[in-house]
Motif scaffolding. Structure first.
Motif, mmCIF file in Angstrom:
data_model
loop_
_atom_site.group_PDB
_atom_site.id
_atom_site.type_symbol
_atom_site.label_atom_id
_atom_site.label_comp_id
_atom_site.label_asym_id
_atom_site.label_seq_id
_atom_site.Cartn_x
_atom_site.Cartn_y
_atom_site.Cartn_z
ATOM 1 N N PRO A 177 0.809 -1.226 0.000
ATOM 2 C CA PRO A 177 0.000 0.000 0.000
ATOM 3 C C PRO A 177 0.840 1.274 0.000
ATOM 4 C CG PRO A 177 -0.895 -1.588 1.549
ATOM 5 C CD PRO A 177 0.430 -2.136 1.095
ATOM 6 N N GLY A 178 2.051 1.216 0.557
ATOM 7 C CA GLY A 178 2.885 2.412 0.635
ATOM 8 C C GLY A 178 3.711 2.692 -0.601
ATOM 9 N N THR A 179 3.520 1.928 -1.667
ATOM 10 C CA THR A 179 4.258 2.142 -2.915
ATOM 11 C C THR A 179 4.063 3.583 -3.405
ATOM 12 O OG1 THR A 179 4.003 -0.170 -3.586
ATOM 13 C CG2 THR A 179 4.496 1.426 -5.319
ATOM 14 N N PRO A 180 5.157 4.315 -3.681
ATOM 15 C CA PRO A 180 5.013 5.693 -4.166
ATOM 16 C C PRO A 180 4.300 5.766 -5.518
ATOM 17 C CG PRO A 180 7.254 5.277 -3.419
ATOM 18 C CD PRO A 180 6.564 3.936 -3.491
ATOM 19 N N VAL A 181 3.447 6.757 -5.661
ATOM 20 C CA VAL A 181 2.729 6.993 -6.910
ATOM 21 C C VAL A 181 2.832 8.484 -7.252
ATOM 22 C CG1 VAL A 181 0.491 6.985 -8.069
ATOM 23 C CG2 VAL A 181 1.115 5.092 -6.561
ATOM 24 N N GLY A 182 3.289 8.780 -8.443
ATOM 25 C CA GLY A 182 3.384 10.158 -8.902
ATOM 26 C C GLY A 182 2.192 10.524 -9.763
ATOM 27 N N ILE A 183 1.636 11.693 -9.529
ATOM 28 C CA ILE A 183 0.480 12.189 -10.294
ATOM 29 C C ILE A 183 0.910 13.480 -10.979
ATOM 30 C CG2 ILE A 183 -1.942 12.859 -10.199
ATOM 31 C CD1 ILE A 183 -1.552 10.100 -9.091
ATOM 32 N N VAL A 184 0.944 13.472 -12.305
ATOM 33 C CA VAL A 184 1.360 14.669 -13.050
ATOM 34 C C VAL A 184 0.259 15.046 -14.038
ATOM 35 C CG1 VAL A 184 3.095 15.730 -14.532
ATOM 36 C CG2 VAL A 184 3.788 14.013 -12.847
ATOM 37 N N THR A 185 -0.260 16.236 -13.884
ATOM 38 C CA THR A 185 -1.291 16.752 -14.782
ATOM 39 C C THR A 185 -0.744 17.953 -15.551
ATOM 40 O OG1 THR A 185 -3.066 16.050 -13.289
ATOM 41 C CG2 THR A 185 -3.610 17.749 -14.914
ATOM 42 N N GLY A 186 -1.029 17.997 -16.855
ATOM 43 C CA GLY A 186 -0.606 19.137 -17.673
ATOM 44 C C GLY A 186 0.887 19.371 -17.648
ATOM 45 N N ALA A 187 1.678 18.322 -17.781
ATOM 46 C CA ALA A 187 3.139 18.454 -17.722
ATOM 47 C C ALA A 187 3.648 19.502 -18.710
ATOM 48 C CB ALA A 187 3.802 17.113 -18.006
ATOM 49 N N MET A 188 4.401 20.467 -18.204
ATOM 50 C CA MET A 188 5.021 21.535 -18.999
ATOM 51 C C MET A 188 4.002 22.515 -19.605
ATOM 52 S SD MET A 188 8.115 20.753 -18.496
ATOM 53 C CE MET A 188 9.101 19.334 -17.996
ATOM 54 N N GLU A 206 -6.661 13.618 -7.530
ATOM 55 C CA GLU A 206 -7.353 14.436 -8.535
ATOM 56 C C GLU A 206 -6.689 14.198 -9.889
ATOM 57 O OE1 GLU A 206 -8.274 19.158 -9.555
ATOM 58 O OE2 GLU A 206 -7.435 18.583 -7.603
ATOM 59 N N VAL A 207 -7.381 13.504 -10.777
ATOM 60 C CA VAL A 207 -6.817 13.179 -12.089
ATOM 61 C C VAL A 207 -7.847 13.437 -13.177
ATOM 62 C CG1 VAL A 207 -5.342 11.384 -11.071
ATOM 63 C CG2 VAL A 207 -7.536 10.762 -12.067
ATOM 64 N N ASP A 208 -7.364 13.624 -14.404
ATOM 65 C CA ASP A 208 -8.237 13.768 -15.560
ATOM 66 C C ASP A 208 -7.499 13.231 -16.781
ATOM 67 O OD1 ASP A 208 -6.435 15.774 -16.400
ATOM 68 O OD2 ASP A 208 -7.650 17.374 -15.518
ATOM 69 N N MET A 209 -7.992 13.557 -17.969
ATOM 70 C CA MET A 209 -7.405 13.010 -19.190
ATOM 71 C C MET A 209 -6.048 13.626 -19.528
ATOM 72 S SD MET A 209 -9.241 10.580 -20.441
ATOM 73 C CE MET A 209 -8.976 10.491 -22.214
ATOM 74 N N GLN A 210 -5.670 14.704 -18.853
ATOM 75 C CA GLN A 210 -4.339 15.285 -19.043
ATOM 76 C C GLN A 210 -3.352 14.791 -17.991
ATOM 77 O OE1 GLN A 210 -3.776 19.436 -19.985
ATOM 78 N NE2 GLN A 210 -5.907 19.673 -20.564
ATOM 79 N N THR A 211 -3.754 13.809 -17.212
ATOM 80 C CA THR A 211 -2.922 13.300 -16.117
ATOM 81 C C THR A 211 -2.222 12.005 -16.522
ATOM 82 O OG1 THR A 211 -4.448 14.227 -14.482
ATOM 83 C CG2 THR A 211 -2.916 12.533 -13.714
ATOM 84 N N THR A 212 -0.964 11.881 -16.116
ATOM 85 C CA THR A 212 -0.236 10.623 -16.223
ATOM 86 C C THR A 212 0.084 10.168 -14.806
ATOM 87 O OG1 THR A 212 0.780 11.411 -18.276
ATOM 88 C CG2 THR A 212 1.704 9.425 -17.292
ATOM 89 N N VAL A 213 -0.219 8.906 -14.524
ATOM 90 C CA VAL A 213 -0.006 8.341 -13.195
ATOM 91 C C VAL A 213 1.198 7.399 -13.249
ATOM 92 C CG1 VAL A 213 -1.002 6.915 -11.360
ATOM 93 C CG2 VAL A 213 -2.458 8.505 -12.639
ATOM 94 N N PHE A 214 2.134 7.574 -12.326
ATOM 95 C CA PHE A 214 3.339 6.750 -12.274
ATOM 96 C C PHE A 214 3.299 5.896 -11.003
ATOM 97 C CE2 PHE A 214 4.203 10.462 -14.771
ATOM 98 C CZ PHE A 214 5.082 10.072 -15.762
#
Length: 245
Positions: A177-188, A206-214
């Protein structure tokens, strides 16, 4: 390339983003889900003798239009040629297609997070418009069980509000459960937002279609606001600066 071509084809949002670069060009634009129509018009424009650029966000060959261009040319029996020196010879009447590399969202997003993709990773889209959801679930499970870092595209839309939570549950079968997850929306872009959370809290993000989840692998860690996936150097070399020299 945008300066050189006569016409530019693209999704309405992407055309709006590059308006300052394409003033005076012939514009071919269509809304979402009209990709075939858009590429059809671009091919017809090129066959009529005008140079035409098809624009995509990120890289044209990653979840974008390059594949559809080649697929439609193949279906229509259009002879094509590439600008490569080692490409098969084709007559001057053949359609010249050049894929211009770009910066995909997974690369832009990773740079903002730190270094989450330093080791093996898989990119999976949660959009089931063109791919059956059952297949997407199998790919998520396979990537998670093989301990890949997972870059998730198209994590949530109005129609697909629960897909990310389902993906979270699948990955939790193989990750803590503690695995790091990166949330990036609208990169650059102007709406850029970067957050690091955990796999257990991913459904709250908070994510949408411009978000990439790592989603990190079993070795990924967070350090001072950065997400890092080790390549494996620490298993072969001494990385402790105090002992260096």
């Amino acid at each position: 390339m945008l300066q050189e071509v006569s016409a530019v084809a693209g999704y309405t949002t992407y055309i709006d983003l590059i308006q300052p670069l394409i003033a005076g060009k012939k514009i071919i634009q269509t809304p979402m889900k009209r990709e075939v129509e858009r590429v059809e018009a671009a091919i017809e424009t090129a066959l009529a003798g005008e140079s035409c650029a098809i624009v995509s966000s990120g890289d044209a060959g990653i979840y974008a239009m390059a594949g559809l261009v080649f697929e439609m040319c193949q279906k229509k029996g259009i002879t094509i040629r590439a600008p490569r020196m080692d490409a098969p010879a084709a007559g001057d009447e053949a359609l010249l297609i050049e894929v211009i590399p770009g910066i995909p969202a997974l690369a832009a997003g990773a740079s903002l997070l730190g270094a989450p993709l330093t080791h093996d990773f898989a990119a999976i889209s949660l959009s089931d418009l063109l791919t059956p959801w059952e297949l997407i679930e199998r790919r998520l499970d396979a990537a998670a069980s093989a301990d890949f870092v997972i870059a998730i595209y198209n994590p949530r839309s109005k129609r697909r509000s629960d897909h990310l939570e389902t993906a979270q549950k699948i990955i939790l079968r193989h990750r803590t459960p503690g695995t790091p997850v990166g949330i990036v929306t609208g990169a650059m872009r102007d709406n850029q937002r970067v957050v690091i959370t955990t796999l257990s809290d991913l459904h709250l993000a908070e994510v949408d279609m411009q978000t990439t989840v790592f989603v990190g692998n079993s070795s990924t860690f967070e350090y001072l606001g950065h997400m890092i996936t080790p390549r494996g150097y620490a298993t072969k070399y001494d990385l402790d600066e105090k002992k260096a020299g």
